[in-house]
Design a protein around this motif. Structure first.
Motif, PDB file in Angstrom:
ATOM      1  N   ILE A  75      28.297  63.824  34.094  1.00 52.57           N
ATOM      2  CA  ILE A  75      29.564  63.358  34.676  1.00 52.57           C
ATOM      3  C   ILE A  75      30.150  64.470  35.546  1.00 52.57           C
ATOM      4  O   ILE A  75      30.270  65.612  35.105  1.00 52.57           O
ATOM      5  N   ALA A  76      30.489  64.130  36.797  1.00 48.46           N
ATOM      6  CA  ALA A  76      31.046  65.131  37.705  1.00 48.46           C
ATOM      7  C   ALA A  76      32.532  65.317  37.436  1.00 48.46           C
ATOM      8  O   ALA A  76      33.207  64.384  36.992  1.00 48.46           O
ATOM      9  N   VAL A  77      33.015  66.529  37.693  1.00 50.85           N
ATOM     10  CA  VAL A  77      34.460  66.798  37.569  1.00 50.85           C
ATOM     11  C   VAL A  77      34.992  67.174  38.947  1.00 50.85           C
ATOM     12  O   VAL A  77      34.505  68.116  39.578  1.00 50.85           O
ATOM     13  N   ALA A  78      35.980  66.399  39.406  1.00 51.21           N
ATOM     14  CA  ALA A  78      36.532  66.601  40.744  1.00 51.21           C
ATOM     15  C   ALA A  78      37.894  67.270  40.663  1.00 51.21           C
ATOM     16  O   ALA A  78      38.648  67.075  39.710  1.00 51.21           O
ATOM     17  N   ALA A  79      38.189  68.061  41.692  1.00 51.92           N
ATOM     18  CA  ALA A  79      39.529  68.656  41.836  1.00 51.92           C
ATOM     19  C   ALA A  79      39.998  68.380  43.251  1.00 51.92           C
ATOM     20  O   ALA A  79      39.220  68.454  44.203  1.00 51.92           O
ATOM     21  N   LEU A  80      41.289  68.072  43.363  1.00 49.78           N
ATOM     22  CA  LEU A  80      41.865  67.747  44.669  1.00 49.78           C
ATOM     23  C   LEU A  80      42.466  68.992  45.316  1.00 49.78           C
ATOM     24  O   LEU A  80      42.993  69.861  44.619  1.00 49.78           O
ATOM     25  N   ALA A  81      42.393  69.048  46.648  1.00 53.44           N
ATOM     26  CA  ALA A  81      42.990  70.172  47.385  1.00 53.44           C
ATOM     27  C   ALA A  81      43.421  69.697  48.769  1.00 53.44           C
ATOM     28  O   ALA A  81      42.723  68.912  49.400  1.00 53.44           O
ATOM     29  N   ARG A  82      44.589  70.189  49.200  1.00 56.52           N
ATOM     30  CA  ARG A  82      44.966  69.941  50.589  1.00 56.52           C
ATOM     31  C   ARG A  82      44.097  70.817  51.496  1.00 56.52           C
ATOM     32  O   ARG A  82      43.602  71.861  51.059  1.00 56.52           O
ATOM     33  N   CYS A  83      43.957  70.418  52.756  1.00 57.41           N
ATOM     34  CA  CYS A  83      43.259  71.270  53.720  1.00 57.41           C
ATOM     35  C   CYS A  83      44.244  72.339  54.168  1.00 57.41           C
ATOM     36  O   CYS A  83      44.813  72.263  55.261  1.00 57.41           O
ATOM     37  N   ARG A  84      44.493  73.285  53.304  1.00 50.81           N
ATOM     38  CA  ARG A  84      45.501  74.308  53.564  1.00 50.81           C
ATOM     39  C   ARG A  84      45.104  75.560  52.797  1.00 50.81           C
ATOM     40  O   ARG A  84      44.727  75.481  51.619  1.00 50.81           O
ATOM     41  N   ASP A  85      45.168  76.702  53.472  1.00 52.84           N
ATOM     42  CA  ASP A  85      44.703  77.953  52.863  1.00 52.84           C
ATOM     43  C   ASP A  85      45.282  78.131  51.461  1.00 52.84           C
ATOM     44  O   ASP A  85      46.478  78.004  51.261  1.00 52.84           O
ATOM     45  N   GLY A  86      44.432  78.378  50.497  1.00 51.17           N
ATOM     46  CA  GLY A  86      44.879  78.597  49.121  1.00 51.17           C
ATOM     47  C   GLY A  86      44.476  77.451  48.206  1.00 51.17           C
ATOM     48  O   GLY A  86      43.945  77.672  47.126  1.00 51.17           O
ATOM     49  N   ASP A  87      44.685  76.217  48.666  1.00 53.51           N
ATOM     50  CA  ASP A  87      44.381  75.055  47.817  1.00 53.51           C
ATOM     51  C   ASP A  87      42.890  74.921  47.497  1.00 53.51           C
ATOM     52  O   ASP A  87      42.511  74.838  46.324  1.00 53.51           O
TER      53      ASP A  87
END
Ligand code: KIV
Ligand code: ZN
Length: 539
Positions: A75-87
């Motif tokens: 099972i894959a584990v996903a994490a969300l991030a904005r296209c913004r330095d740091g995320d």
């Protein structure tokens, strides 16, 4: 194609209950509660668990990291991030240890969002999207899944949308997601949009859809997209999510299963018999009740009230049931544990109800079930499930109830007294109120304030009977914040109490909330409430 292509004949089920679902106002969970939900999602055998948004808060980071560490079995584990330095860096840090890391980066692409929210041009949005997809691919390597979402895709200029998908796939995205962020699309048009994306990049990337339910069309749009070639669907348990919620996992999965001719040779790997347990757990931990007429998991979904329907179902269930209750994990049996039942009997019953419990946890549940059998005539499936759920939200307790008493009478005020141990010291207080619960909560507030410098402020209280009958257990849900914190950023936590004595259940729920607030204060991320995010950093 980098990442892992979806096997021919299957639809990848991407569950975002712990990310988009958790963004429902007031649905926030502690890191430990998120882990419990993730375990249930693993039993359900979803393909991807979107565990959170690590840059949003230290609690969310920690919850994602723990889920990434624990989740195995493909099972894959996903994490969300904005296209913004740091995320994206924070997201990569949280999921790097996953057996199958899945980075999900997004940026808004509609002119409305670009102009009013991000205040950047289309060219800048495209450059940022490519930059952070490329970063993800380089940071996580060729086997990882790198997903790009064009937020508000369904209101984005189609030519620009296609251009951005083509560019991110060239930069290394293995999945491109089409979010109907504000639930604006209509099935025929959403299916047509999906087909254009599939035709353009479908050979090199998996096409995914993410539908919101503002017009009640999230499931319909998702299914139209699958018929048009989407092979990943982003869904939540009970349709939980921002505003009117997301497409519901149970509706999408059961549609695929119940109507195979509409989705030729397409299956999901979901163990549908785990759906009811997942629905109950999510509803319990978030405090969001499932409406009785909710498809698949509502209390009435398999109830037949009218005589004509009952007659038909008795003659042949196919007359009015398009799927069996057993296929979604409803056992149908009601009477369960009595004083003479053994541990094995309880374990078997719990397994039937979708919960594998063993060792110490089984011993503790057994003791509770037997004690309950003393307090009420029949211990039903619902009682057992309530006991299991109660354990899922246990928190370390630095404030404990030693005793209480209350007097209350017709037309008069109530007077209550409590004794607590607060960090090992006994504290007693007495207070009056307009009823027994109010009086006891005021007494708790007084006992705590001197010790902690704050007291809980109740923002929500509700009670329900777990089963039928006068001797039923009452399940109380409270939400509270600290008196020292106010405003939209204030930490609000929930607490549940369960007892055949509803005053005791009310006090227990209040003290669970107190312990969560206190735990977050002293331990930081360990029991941090992941829902505490600022409006600015929410997608
Ligand atoms: O609704 C939305 O657009 C989202 C994206 C971040 C995928 O949740
Ligand atoms: Zn969303």
């Amino acid at each position: 194609m980098s990442g892992s292509a979806v096997a021919a004949g299957s639809v990848r089920i991407f569950d975002t209950t712990l990310r988009d679902g958790e963004q429902a106002p007031g649905a926030g969970l502690t890191a430990a509660e998120k882990l419990e939900v993730a375990r249930q999602l693993a039993r359900l055998k979803v393909d991807v668990i979107e565990a959170g948004f690590p840059a949003a808060s230290p609690g969310d980071f920690e919850a994602v990291r723990r889920i990434a560490q624990e989740t195995r079995g493909g099972i894959a584990v996903a994490a969300l991030a904005r296209c913004r330095d740091g995320d994206p860096q924070r997201a990569v840090e949280a999921i790097r240890i996953a057996e199958r890391p899945h980075l999900h980066v997004f940026i808004a692409t509609s002119d409305i969002h670009l102009k009013h929210k991000l205040k950047i041009s289309r060219e800048q949005a495209l450059a940022e999207a490519v930059r952070w997809v490329r970063y993800g691919r380089e940071a996580l390597g060729s086997d990882a899944e790198i997903e790009f979402s064009a937020e508000d895709a369904s209101r984005t200029d189609t030519d620009f949308l296609l251009q951005i998908y083509e560019s991110v796939v060239a930069a290394g995205a293995s999945t491109v997601n089409i979010p109907d962020t504000v639930g604006y699309a209509i099935p025929s048009e959403f299916g047509a949009l999906t087909k254009r994306v599939v035709d353009l990049v479908g050979r090199d990337a998996t096409v995914s859809v993410h539908c919101h339910n503002d017009l009640g069309l999230a499931t319909a749009n998702t299914l139209a997209a699958v018929q048009a070639g989407a092979r990943q669907v982003e869904v939540t348990i009970n349709g939980l999510g921002e505003r009117a919620g997301n497409a519901s996992l149970e509706e999408v999965v059961m549609s695929l299963r119940t109507r195979p001719t509409q989705f030729p040779e397409l299956v999901s790997g979901v163990q549908t018999e785990q759906i009811t347990a997942a629905s109950r757990l999510v509803s319990y931990l978030t405090g969001f009740a499932v409406q009785p007429n909710k498809a698949v998991v509502g209390g009435n979904a398999f109830a037949h009230e009218s005589g004509i329907h009952q007659d038909g179902v008795i003659k042949n269930p196919l007359t009015y049931e398009i799927m069996t209750p057993q296929s979604v994990g409803l056992t149908g049996s009601q009477l369960t544990i009595g004083k003479l039942s053994g541990r094995r009997g309880l374990q078997g019953k719990l397994r039937e109800l979708g919960h594998d419990v063993e060792g110490e946890a089984l011993d503790a549940l057994y003791r509770q079930a037997i004690a309950l059998a003393d307090a009420k005539k029949d211990v039903t499936d619902a009682d057992l499930l309530a006991l299991v759920e109660q354990r899922a939200s246990e928190v370390p307790a630095s404030v404990e109830l030693v005793g209480w008493s209350v007097t209350s009478s017709h037309g008069g005020n109530a007077t209550g007294s409590v004794t607590l141990t607060v960090r090992g010291e006994d504290r007693s207080a007495e207070a009056t109120g307009n009823g027994p619960v109010d009086a006891l909560y005021s007494a708790v507030d007084q006992a705590l304030h001197g010790q902690l410098g704050w007291h809980p402020v109740l923002t929500h209280w509700e009670i329900k009977a777990v089963s039928a009958g006068e001797d039923a257990q009452g399940q109380v849900l409270v939400r509270c914040r600290r008196s020292s914190e106010e405003g939209p950023g204030a930490l609000v936590v929930s607490g549940h109490g369960l007892s055949t004595n509803i005053i005791e259940a009310s006090l227990d729920g209040y003290l669970v909330a107190v312990n969560k607030l206190h735990g977050a204060e002293i331990n930081g991320v360990d029991v941090a409430f992941v829902g505490q995010r600022t409006a600015e950093n929410l997608p």
